[in-house]
Write a protein that holds these residues in place. Structure first.
Motif, PDB file in Angstrom:
ATOM      1  N   ARG A  88       0.871  -1.185   0.000  1.00  0.00           N
ATOM      2  CA  ARG A  88       0.000   0.000   0.000  1.00  0.00           C
ATOM      3  C   ARG A  88       0.899   1.224   0.000  1.00  0.00           C
ATOM      4  O   ARG A  88       1.591   1.493   0.977  1.00  0.00           O
ATOM      5  CB  ARG A  88      -0.910   0.007   1.240  1.00  0.00           C
ATOM      6  N   ASP A 134       4.318   3.959   3.606  1.00  0.00           N
ATOM      7  CA  ASP A 134       3.978   2.781   2.826  1.00  0.00           C
ATOM      8  C   ASP A 134       3.742   1.622   3.786  1.00  0.00           C
ATOM      9  O   ASP A 134       4.286   1.594   4.899  1.00  0.00           O
ATOM     10  CB  ASP A 134       5.102   2.424   1.855  1.00  0.00           C
ATOM     11  N   THR A 135       2.944   0.647   3.344  1.00  0.00           N
ATOM     12  CA  THR A 135       2.674  -0.531   4.168  1.00  0.00           C
ATOM     13  C   THR A 135       2.911  -1.778   3.334  1.00  0.00           C
ATOM     14  O   THR A 135       2.343  -1.928   2.248  1.00  0.00           O
ATOM     15  CB  THR A 135       1.223  -0.544   4.674  1.00  0.00           C
ATOM     16  N   GLU A 137       2.600  -5.850   3.375  1.00  0.00           N
ATOM     17  CA  GLU A 137       1.920  -6.956   4.071  1.00  0.00           C
ATOM     18  C   GLU A 137       2.353  -8.280   3.451  1.00  0.00           C
ATOM     19  O   GLU A 137       2.214  -8.484   2.238  1.00  0.00           O
ATOM     20  CB  GLU A 137       0.402  -6.793   3.971  1.00  0.00           C
ATOM     21  N   LYS A 161       3.728  -7.554   8.870  1.00  0.00           N
ATOM     22  CA  LYS A 161       3.435  -6.259   8.246  1.00  0.00           C
ATOM     23  C   LYS A 161       4.462  -5.230   8.723  1.00  0.00           C
ATOM     24  O   LYS A 161       4.811  -5.190   9.905  1.00  0.00           O
ATOM     25  CB  LYS A 161       2.025  -5.792   8.616  1.00  0.00           C
ATOM     26  N   ILE A 163       5.243  -0.975   8.384  1.00  0.00           N
ATOM     27  CA  ILE A 163       4.820   0.361   7.961  1.00  0.00           C
ATOM     28  C   ILE A 163       6.047   1.271   8.049  1.00  0.00           C
ATOM     29  O   ILE A 163       6.710   1.324   9.085  1.00  0.00           O
ATOM     30  CB  ILE A 163       3.683   0.885   8.845  1.00  0.00           C
TER      31      ILE A 163
END
Length: 346
Positions: A88, A134-135, A137, A161, A163
């Motif tokens: 993301r 930004d993420t 996963e 995850k 971040i």
């Protein structure tokens, strides 16, 4: 094991510790890591085969079932997860990453390049403090690698995850971890690196360490350098081969000796458990192969095993290794659920 086999296993573990202590240069780090891992996997595989071959031969020769799968599907780590690795980005895009290579972003903030099982960030020419994050996963399955814009290398374990900003600005480098990650932090005395995980904050300048925070508790193990771990008012300082454990129920932050190379075996593609409860082992296997485990009784879940081997391609292979040392164990695979029970011996 015979004395010769035990000596060989001890030699393999010593070699692993030496390899884990090596430093990677900035340009060739990933390539060197891959080469060392492959050499080490081949060497360790020969050692492990000495320890388990006799047990496997006895089990198979006696006609015992190692496991009973429902259907003919093999559960591999590559196909285990409910989805692909997901990124993301700060600008709102949601990208599912496959094994291909390519450029995801190239602007003044940062350049992001996908390369198979890794992402590489390169800082751009401009940026501002307080940039959006930004993420990344990681689903069930194999771990994933990440090179941050400051040169910090991160290995993320399955179902984790992270971040983080595309580029670091401000007084500190801040990232947020859920699950498990191994960090080799690029040194920058003017900009400390901080990992927020659960209710703990790990602060470093340049070092290598592992954080496991799948549940509410947080375990931090130091490989090299020096870190400070805080949890509320509690503070501990870790040196190499030391480990802190934060218990959220009691609020305690304790420190104890540990073997960092054992805690980071997953980074190098291995399964390592030292007299661990079967419940802990199956929890890790469930993350790698996308499965859930259930036990017929609590006593079965607390049986202890020592396992030190390259991570198999399928769950069936991993269960066979457990079965080889305990022939009364039975594993029933039904879809995504594995039922563990014990059968009485005749």
């Amino acid at each position: 094991m015979t004395k010769e086999e035990f000596s060989a296993l001890a030699t393999a573990r010593e070699a692993r510790a030496l390899l884990a202590a090596q430093e990677f240069d900035e340009d060739g780090g990933w390539r060197e890591f891959t080469a060392l891992r492959e050499k080490r996997r081949k060497f360790r595989l020969r050692i492990v085969r000495l320890a388990v071959a006799a047990g496997l031969a006895l089990a198979i020769g006696a006609g015992l079932w190692l496991f009973t799968p429902s259907g003919n599907t093999l559960h591999t780590a590559d196909s285990a997860g409910p989805g692909k690795v997901r990124l993301r980005t700060a600008d709102g895009r949601i990208l599912e990453l496959d094994r291909g290579a390519g450029t995801i972003q190239d602007n003044d903030i940062a350049r992001i390049q996908a390369a198979g099982d890794s992402l590489v960030y390169t800082a751009g020419n401009t940026g501002s403090e307080g940039a959006k994050m930004d993420t990344l996963e990681i689903p069930a399955g194999m771990p994933f690698r990440l090179l941050l814009a400051d040169g910090t290398k991160v290995w993320l374990n399955a179902t984790s995850k992270l971040i983080y900003p595309a580029a670091f600005h401000g007084e500190a480098r801040e990232v947020y971890l859920e699950g498990e990650g191994y960090f080799e932090v690029a040194q920058n005395a003017r900009q400390p690196f901080r990992v927020h995980s659960g209710k703990t904050i790990t602060t470093v300048l340049g070092t290598a360490f592992n954080i496991r925070a799948y549940n509410a508790s947080v375990i931090t193990t130091l490989s090299s350098g020096k870190v400070k771990v805080t949890a509320g008012a509690a503070v501990v300082t870790l040196l190499p081969d030391e480990q802190s454990t934060f218990d959220p129920e009691s609020g305690r932050l304790d420190k104890a000796p540990a073997i960092a190379a054992d805690m980071t075996a997953w980074v190098q593609g291995n399964l390592y458990f030292d007299s661990a409860p079967l419940a802990d082992i199956t929890e890790s296997l469930g993350r790698y192969y996308g499965l859930d485990f259930s036990f017929d009784d609590a006593a079965t879940s607390q049986l202890r095993f020592t396992l030190d081997m390259p991570r198999p391609a399928t769950i069936e292979e991993a269960l066979a290794q457990l079965k080889a040392s305990r022939t009364d164990l039975h594993f029933q695979i039904n879809g995504k659920v594995v039922t563990v029970s014990r059968r009485l011996q005749p």
